[in-house]
Design a protein around this motif. Structure first.
Motif, PDB file in Angstrom:
ATOM      1  N   CYS A 131      -5.473   1.094   6.015  1.00 44.52           N
ATOM      2  CA  CYS A 131      -5.723   2.540   5.904  1.00 44.52           C
ATOM      3  C   CYS A 131      -6.849   2.883   4.938  1.00 44.52           C
ATOM      4  O   CYS A 131      -7.172   4.055   4.744  1.00 44.52           O
TER       5      CYS A 131
ATOM      6  N   CYS B 180      -7.147  -1.011   1.039  1.00 50.71           N
ATOM      7  CA  CYS B 180      -6.172  -1.432   2.042  1.00 50.71           C
ATOM      8  C   CYS B 180      -6.887  -1.725   3.369  1.00 50.71           C
ATOM      9  O   CYS B 180      -7.683  -0.915   3.834  1.00 50.71           O
TER      10      CYS B 180
ATOM     11  N   CYS C  51       0.875  -1.160   0.000  1.00 53.65           N
ATOM     12  CA  CYS C  51       0.000   0.000   0.000  1.00 53.65           C
ATOM     13  C   CYS C  51       0.918   1.218   0.000  1.00 53.65           C
ATOM     14  O   CYS C  51       1.753   1.361   0.887  1.00 53.65           O
TER      15      CYS C  51
ATOM     16  N   CYS D  61       0.151   3.519   3.479  1.00 53.53           N
ATOM     17  CA  CYS D  61       0.544   3.147   4.844  1.00 53.53           C
ATOM     18  C   CYS D  61       1.648   2.097   4.872  1.00 53.53           C
ATOM     19  O   CYS D  61       2.182   1.776   5.933  1.00 53.53           O
TER      20      CYS D  61
ATOM     21  N   GLU E 217       1.368  -1.122   4.135  1.00 52.16           N
ATOM     22  CA  GLU E 217       0.907  -2.481   4.401  1.00 52.16           C
ATOM     23  C   GLU E 217       1.304  -3.391   3.243  1.00 52.16           C
ATOM     24  O   GLU E 217       1.385  -2.954   2.102  1.00 52.16           O
TER      25      GLU E 217
END
Ligand SMILES: [Zn+2]
Length: 240
Positions: A235, A232, A216, A219, A221
């Protein structure tokens, strides 16, 4: 729940809906903030110097003076006073602030040498703004940023957090700190993220190959390329 959050952004709706899925090889950067010498840090250095002079003079007066003169009466007092100031400064004086990094890899603190301790945005649990400091809490570690020494870094953390992990900072009212300029901070490229041992947030699959990793862009991830969700899970950024 995603709907409500998207609406809240208002004018940010367009930027919030950009697809932000990234490959491991996509370039990432961060800003490096050097601490300012706060008045208390300068005072601390000054106290250390004064103490050193006292101890030096005392040592001279006690042991190094011409033998005919003998030890000076005041010498033990000078040594004692100097030692007291040294100890007080070491115990109660401010510790020098460490440089802070803020960017695509989250918030980092330079621990000396080449060691940088980081908290990625996707593991930030809480951000606490106190009177003197901003604390970023992750899983099992936290980074505290002195507002006196690093106001620009603290402002940058809050600005980035509003974009990347809005849920974490929604209770913090935007303040003057967030409008601090980051112009003085150096922009540095980041190495590609470490993938080994990471698990896909959506499927739990172990990511065995770097080419299977998707990130992501907001953020940080991580997802397996075959299990990337629409949004996501951390976020709510659009990934597809
Ligand atoms: Zn995300």
């Amino acid at each position: 729940m995603g709907e409500a959050k998207t609406k809240k952004g208002g004018k940010k709706a367009s930027t919030r809906d950009e697809v932000v899925l990234k490959l491991r090889s996509d370039p990432r950067t961060e800003k490096r903030f050097e601490p300012k010498s706060s008045p208390s840090a300068i005072l601390s250095v000054l106290a250390f110097s004064v103490a050193a002079v006292l101890v030096g003079a005392g040592t001279y007066g006690q042991w190094l003076r011409d033998e005919a003169l003998g030890p000076h009466k005041a010498a033990p007092w000078l040594i004692a006073a100097g030692a007291a100031v040294l100890i007080a400064t070491a115990l109660f004086g401010p510790r020098p602030a460490l440089p802070i990094r803020v960017g695509d890899a989250g918030v980092g603190v330079e621990k000396g040498g080449n060691e940088i301790e980081r908290i990625a945005w996707n593991v930030v649990r809480r951000i606490v703004l106190g009177e003197r400091s901003l604390t970023v809490e992750g899983e099992g570690r936290s980074i505290t940023i002195s507002l006196a020494a690093l106001p620009e870094a603290a402002g940058k953390v809050l600005r980035e957090a509003r974009e990347r992990i809005p849920v974490v900072v929604e209770d913090l009212a935007p303040g003057a700190l967030e409008s601090r300029s980051e112009a003085g901070a150096e922009t540095l490229p980041l190495e590609p993220a470490q993938v080994a041992g990471l698990k896909c947030k959506a499927s739990g699959r172990l990511i065995a190959f770097e080419r299977d990793a998707r990130f992501c862009g907001r953020c940080g991830e991580v997802y397996h390329r075959e299990a990337v969700p629409k949004r996501c899970e951390t976020c709510d950024a659009r990934l597809k």
